[in-house]
Design a protein around this motif. Structure first.
Motif, PDB file in Angstrom:
ATOM      1  N   TRP A  89       0.958  -1.341   0.107  1.00  0.00           N
ATOM      2  CA  TRP A  89       0.086   0.022   0.086  1.00  0.00           C
ATOM      3  C   TRP A  89       0.874   1.240   0.124  1.00  0.00           C
ATOM      4  CZ3 TRP A  89      -4.512  -1.386  -1.301  1.00  0.00           C
ATOM      5  CH2 TRP A  89      -5.116  -2.370  -1.180  1.00  0.00           C
ATOM      6  N   ASP A 114      -7.695   1.462  -0.614  1.00  0.00           N
ATOM      7  CA  ASP A 114      -9.112   1.401  -1.312  1.00  0.00           C
ATOM      8  C   ASP A 114      -9.892   2.275  -0.454  1.00  0.00           C
ATOM      9  OD1 ASP A 114      -8.815  -0.373  -3.745  1.00  0.00           O
ATOM     10  OD2 ASP A 114      -8.215  -1.825  -2.353  1.00  0.00           O
ATOM     11  N   ARG A 145     -10.965   1.199   2.882  1.00  0.00           N
ATOM     12  CA  ARG A 145     -10.224  -0.222   3.268  1.00  0.00           C
ATOM     13  C   ARG A 145      -8.940  -0.130   3.680  1.00  0.00           C
ATOM     14  NH1 ARG A 145      -8.474  -4.857   1.208  1.00  0.00           N
ATOM     15  NH2 ARG A 145      -8.292  -3.974  -0.777  1.00  0.00           N
ATOM     16  N   LEU A 199      -7.956   4.931  -3.496  1.00  0.00           N
ATOM     17  CA  LEU A 199      -8.049   4.569  -4.925  1.00  0.00           C
ATOM     18  C   LEU A 199      -9.376   4.333  -5.429  1.00  0.00           C
ATOM     19  CD1 LEU A 199      -5.522   1.420  -4.092  1.00  0.00           C
ATOM     20  CD2 LEU A 199      -5.109   3.438  -5.295  1.00  0.00           C
ATOM     21  N   ARG A 254     -18.659  -6.540 -11.419  1.00  0.00           N
ATOM     22  CA  ARG A 254     -18.207  -5.361 -10.758  1.00  0.00           C
ATOM     23  C   ARG A 254     -19.109  -4.002 -10.889  1.00  0.00           C
ATOM     24  NH1 ARG A 254     -11.660  -4.207  -9.959  1.00  0.00           N
ATOM     25  NH2 ARG A 254     -11.976  -3.042  -7.986  1.00  0.00           N
ATOM     26  N   LYS A 289      -9.873   5.040 -11.833  1.00  0.00           N
ATOM     27  CA  LYS A 289      -9.795   3.600 -12.288  1.00  0.00           C
ATOM     28  C   LYS A 289     -11.051   2.998 -13.241  1.00  0.00           C
ATOM     29  CE  LYS A 289     -10.914   1.538  -8.014  1.00  0.00           C
ATOM     30  NZ  LYS A 289     -10.338   0.666  -6.625  1.00  0.00           N
ATOM     31  N   HIS A 290     -10.851   1.984 -13.869  1.00  0.00           N
ATOM     32  CA  HIS A 290      -9.675   1.312 -14.269  1.00  0.00           C
ATOM     33  C   HIS A 290      -9.443   1.686 -15.673  1.00  0.00           C
ATOM     34  CE1 HIS A 290     -11.418  -0.983 -10.851  1.00  0.00           C
ATOM     35  NE2 HIS A 290     -10.248  -1.113 -10.804  1.00  0.00           N
ATOM     36  N   ARG A 307     -10.209 -11.250 -16.022  1.00  0.00           N
ATOM     37  CA  ARG A 307      -9.990  -9.925 -16.215  1.00  0.00           C
ATOM     38  C   ARG A 307      -8.513  -9.580 -16.326  1.00  0.00           C
ATOM     39  NH1 ARG A 307     -10.362  -7.258 -10.341  1.00  0.00           N
ATOM     40  NH2 ARG A 307      -9.327  -8.788  -9.077  1.00  0.00           N
ATOM     41  N   MET A 348      -5.248   4.690 -12.684  1.00  0.00           N
ATOM     42  CA  MET A 348      -4.830   3.272 -12.479  1.00  0.00           C
ATOM     43  C   MET A 348      -5.075   2.470 -13.633  1.00  0.00           C
ATOM     44  SD  MET A 348      -6.150   0.340  -9.698  1.00  0.00           S
ATOM     45  CE  MET A 348      -5.959   1.272  -8.293  1.00  0.00           C
ATOM     46  N   TYR A 373      -6.153  -4.045 -15.621  1.00  0.00           N
ATOM     47  CA  TYR A 373      -5.652  -5.501 -15.712  1.00  0.00           C
ATOM     48  C   TYR A 373      -5.510  -5.741 -17.212  1.00  0.00           C
ATOM     49  CZ  TYR A 373      -5.972  -6.646 -10.788  1.00  0.00           C
ATOM     50  OH  TYR A 373      -5.722  -6.705  -9.449  1.00  0.00           O
ATOM     51  N   ASP A 432      -2.867  -1.230 -11.775  1.00  0.00           N
ATOM     52  CA  ASP A 432      -3.743  -1.985 -10.742  1.00  0.00           C
ATOM     53  C   ASP A 432      -2.846  -3.165 -10.414  1.00  0.00           C
ATOM     54  OD1 ASP A 432      -5.612  -3.002  -9.498  1.00  0.00           O
ATOM     55  OD2 ASP A 432      -7.168  -3.366 -11.196  1.00  0.00           O
ATOM     56  N   TRP A 433      -3.366  -3.773  -9.205  1.00  0.00           N
ATOM     57  CA  TRP A 433      -2.571  -4.498  -8.263  1.00  0.00           C
ATOM     58  C   TRP A 433      -2.223  -5.821  -8.843  1.00  0.00           C
ATOM     59  CZ3 TRP A 433      -3.000  -0.145  -6.804  1.00  0.00           C
ATOM     60  CH2 TRP A 433      -2.521   0.300  -5.478  1.00  0.00           C
ATOM     61  N   SER A 472     -12.250  -5.717  -3.484  1.00  0.00           N
ATOM     62  CA  SER A 472     -11.487  -4.488  -3.095  1.00  0.00           C
ATOM     63  C   SER A 472     -11.990  -3.293  -2.248  1.00  0.00           C
ATOM     64  CB  SER A 472     -10.379  -4.336  -4.072  1.00  0.00           C
ATOM     65  OG  SER A 472     -11.022  -3.684  -4.841  1.00  0.00           O
ATOM     66  N   GLU A 522     -16.544  -8.385  -7.313  1.00  0.00           N
ATOM     67  CA  GLU A 522     -15.223  -8.132  -8.072  1.00  0.00           C
ATOM     68  C   GLU A 522     -14.590  -9.738  -8.375  1.00  0.00           C
ATOM     69  OE1 GLU A 522     -12.567  -5.842  -6.118  1.00  0.00           O
ATOM     70  OE2 GLU A 522     -10.843  -6.562  -7.236  1.00  0.00           O
TER      71      GLU A 522
END
Ligand code: BGC
Length: 768
Positions: free
Chosen positions: A26, A43, A49, A104, A118, A151-152, A162, A195, A198, A230-231, A351, A415
């Motif tokens: 993070w 997030d 979060r 985020l 999502r 995002k995204h 995804r 962001m 994916y 993105d992560w 997320s 998600e």
């Protein structure tokens, strides 16, 4: 030399490479010795979060306690920039109290299909709503000196595969639908970061896609911030650096091979410097804001739960109100039915999941107003429960009115995966059937992240679409049921009768790693309206406890160019204060380009006391009339008539005025001998040429007997042929190639024709 350059010069190559990835999940890497702090991210988007670092419980849901705000799918229905901005501001304040620098969110992806897993996290099927509300959210958060991550980016509209899938989309559709949302949010919101998604776009990972990251997002739209992956969305560190992704998240140690490659390439070092500059700018901005806050000693200005409640109240959508069954009077004998009344579905899964402070259920909220009976109606685990249903029906029978709480259980949408259908759980449908049979005064409250089929809609008198209402959703529902608030939400997406009606139905999900967006620009209402396909509830739809009248539509054009000022007056003709969402659609008359029959080009929300009138105005500009011209690689306006529509929703026009617009001169579109005579007649020089040659052409056609092949009863003369522009021969002529002229006129050689066409081409050609 500025501070960034100064720091950059001191960083070693290894330090620069380390800067382009996280220090952990993070945070970015800090370089205290150069005054570069670590940026703390979290997030998003509808609550904080912030994961607690607990080695013994590395759980995504082990985050700090925070307020769950309504998800974007609900907040979008407010159609209210100011309100969404306020939600952003409250979220920013949450970030400050938790030491978070960058939130985020928001997610502005287009809801291409109602079954996208999502969808609850996204605003709309429409790019204007998505972009405008995205910008409002960003401005709200960032007004606190806290950054956002839009995002995204982009064309990320499904969860299935995804991380590996490619969204294969034609350029016009990308520009008009899947980029316009981001464009508006970037230009009006100026997010600190974007962001990268994916997915791939037409085969190239979003994290590696310099064409859009650098050329469009930065160069064309003027984005000045940093792009973060993105992560886990970076697959190749070098390609991502070149592709414009400045920061790979979460932490990913660069391999020795990557380090060596950069070490031996001056070009790559330049790219690395470029990306580091952007990350240093971000870190320094964070530092500046932190210092400012320290000095000014921060105090919250908003109460998060109050804001969450207001957003829920102003966004929930009254879908049906037969016999004015709503609002309910406290004097009635009321029963609440359904587990969701007690244990609401109030947020999405994944997320964006928030560890809520306190969720207010409808049952808890109603207990403060009046007494109601309650029955569970269905099992939370989805097992069919005839007994619970019978009990509920029994209570409904003994009451004046029943409110049934149903929707989508958490596992239905998330998600990471998409839905496979649009149906409610079977036991929820059976419950509606049983209760409405027992008591026709039945109201259904829906809690779901995305549209559901409602084959039962005719059996009940009232329907409220609550989506996922956040911590205070239950309070908002009760306030709407009892008329403490007057519903003013409008659907930001279409509710088809059934999934199969949707334009994306045949292609959504794709084949293997490719999903072709074959419906093109015909997304959501753009399809339903053009196809004249009835839907259960259209985009923009929603009822109120009062009524509104629209008058005095004025469309003011300075000249015949693509711009206009539109004004219209709205009056509250009922006897309650209410809010109306004024919707402006533009509808091009049929031209050369295949376009949706109407598109939303303006919206605003007004509050009106009983009998009060207000005038609202909209500015339409070139873009309001334009389509993406693939050949010109730019926005173009066709010369045409356009209807300016004030709509109750996407399906129902209230006031319409038609204007004429002279469109853009299109360069580069040269005539060739294979262009049609129809094309020729769209060209001013071509028309002159045609005036010269057509008499002889019609003579030749008549001489040849060609014009009279179809009928032997009435022989057409050359003059008639010329005059009767609507006859079949004339229509046929319009799609013949220009070479037909030399084929039909014996003395007109192909060579001479080519020379003439070259002359025609000296002029320019206006689109019609
Ligand atoms: C999601 C992002 C989220 C990130 C960090 C990813 O899986 O797609 O929206 O911000 O995780 O949790």
């Amino acid at each position: 030399m500025d501070k960034i350059q100064e720091i950059l010069q001191q960083l070693s190559l290894e330090e620069k490479i380390a800067l382009t990835t996280g220090a952990n999940n993070w945070q970015t890497v800090s370089f205290e010795k150069y005054g570069v702090p670590s940026v703390v991210m979290s997030d998003g988007p509808h609550g904080l979060r912030k994961e607690q670092v607990d080695e013994n419980n590395p759980n995504v849901f082990n985050s700090v306690k925070a307020t769950a705000f309504p998800t974007a799918s609900l907040a979008a229905c407010s159609f209210d920039r100011k309100l969404v901005g306020q939600m952003g501001k409250a979220l920013g304040e949450e970030c400050i109290t938790q030491g978070v620098d960058l939130l985020l969110g928001p997610g502005v992806n287009i809801k291409r299909s109602p079954i996208g897993g999502r969808n609850f996290e996204y605003f709309s099927e429409d790019p204007l709503i998505s972009g405008e509300l995205g910008a409002a959210y960003i401005n709200g958060v960032q007004s606190n000196g806290i950054g956002t991550s839009l995002k995204h980016f982009f064309a990320n509209s499904q969860e299935f595969r995804r991380v590996t899938g490619s969204s294969d989309v034609d350029e016009r559709t990308l520009r008009e639908i899947y980029l316009t949302n981001f464009e508006i949010a970037v230009k009006k919101g100026k997010p600190w970061t974007v962001m990268a998604a994916y997915n791939k776009i037409n085969g190239c990972f979003a994290t590696e896609n310099a064409k859009y990251n650098e050329n469009v997002l930065r160069d064309k739209w003027g984005f000045k911030g940093a792009i973060i992956s993105d992560w886990g969305a970076t697959h190749d560190r070098i390609k991502a650096l070149i592709g414009g992704t400045d920061l790979t998240m979460p932490k990913e140690q660069a391999t020795a091979e990557v380090v060596q490659k950069i070490k031996h390439s001056p070009e790559l070092q330049k790219v690395l410097d470029r990306n580091c500059e952007r990350l240093l700018a971000l870190a320094l901005k964070v530092k500046e804001q932190r210092d400012k806050r320290k000095k000014e000693s921060f105090k919250r200005s908003l109460k998060p739960l109050e804001v969450a409640q207001k957003v829920a109240e102003e966004s929930l959508v009254l879908l049906k109100n037969k016999d004015q069954i709503l609002p309910i009077s406290k004097k009635q004998k009321i029963t609440f039915i359904g587990d969701f009344a007690k244990n609401p579905r109030y947020q999405g899964f994944g997320s964006s999941h928030v560890n809520s402070i306190h969720v207010i259920s409808a049952l808890e909220a109603v207990s403060k107003i009046t007494e109601v009976s309650f029955s569970q109606g269905y099992q939370a685990d989805g097992q069919d429960a005839l007994q619970l249903r019978s009990e509920a029906a029994e209570k409904a029978k003994k009451s004046d009115l029943a409110v049934v709480f149903v929707g989508l259980p958490e596992t239905y949408e998330s998600e990471g995966y998409d839905r496979s259908h649009m149906k409610l759980p079977e036991d929820h449908v059976k419950l509606i059937d049983a209760v409405s049979k027992a008591n026709p005064n039945t109201i259904v409250v829906l809690q779901n992240g995305s549209p559901v089929e409602m084959p039962w809609a005719d059996k009940v008198k009232g329907i409220i679409e609550m989506y996922l209402g956040g911590d205070a959703g239950g309070q908002a529902i009760v306030n709407a049921l009892f008329g403490i608030v007057n519903p003013s939400g409008r659907l930001a997406e279409s509710f088809p009768y059934k999934l199969e009606d949707h334009s994306s139905y045949l292609f959504f999900g794709g084949e293997g790693d490719h999903v072709e967006y074959r419906e093109g620009v015909f997304v959501g209402y753009r399809y339903f309206e053009t196809k004249k396909m009835p839907v259960r509830y259209p985009f923009g739809y929603g009822l109120s406890y009062t009524t509104f009248d629209y008058t005095d539509l004025v469309v003011d054009q300075k000249d015949d160019k693509a711009s206009a000022k539109v004004t219209v007056t709205i009056t509250n003709s009922g006897d309650r204060t209410g809010k109306e969402v004024v919707q402006l659609y533009v509808s091009p008359h049929k031209g050369n380009i295949i376009r949706p029959v109407k598109e939303l080009k303006g919206f605003t929300k007004v509050t009106l006391q009983p009998k009060e009138s207000k005038q609202v105005s909209f500015e339409l500009d070139h873009r309001s009339f334009a389509y993406w011209n693939v050949e010109e690689k730019d926005w173009s306006v066709e010369t045409s008539d356009y209807d300016i529509i004030i709509g109750k929703n996407a399906h129902e026009n209230i006031l319409v005025q038609t204007i004429h617009i002279v469109g853009d001169t299109v360069k580069n579109q040269k005539l060739t001998e294979l262009s049609t005579i129809g094309d020729l007649l769209k060209n001013p020089n071509g028309v002159k040429y045609w005036e010269k040659i057509s008499d002889r052409f019609f003579e030749a056609v008549t001489e040849s007997g060609f014009a009279n092949q179809k009928t032997d009863t009435k022989q057409v003369t050359a003059d008639e042929l010329k005059e009767q522009k609507n006859n079949d021969m004339y229509k046929l002529l319009l799609s013949l190639p220009i070479t037909t002229l030399s084929q039909m006129i014996p003395e007109y050689s192909l060579e001479k024709l080519k020379q003439d066409i070259a002359e025609v081409n000296h002029g320019s050609w206006r689109l019609y």
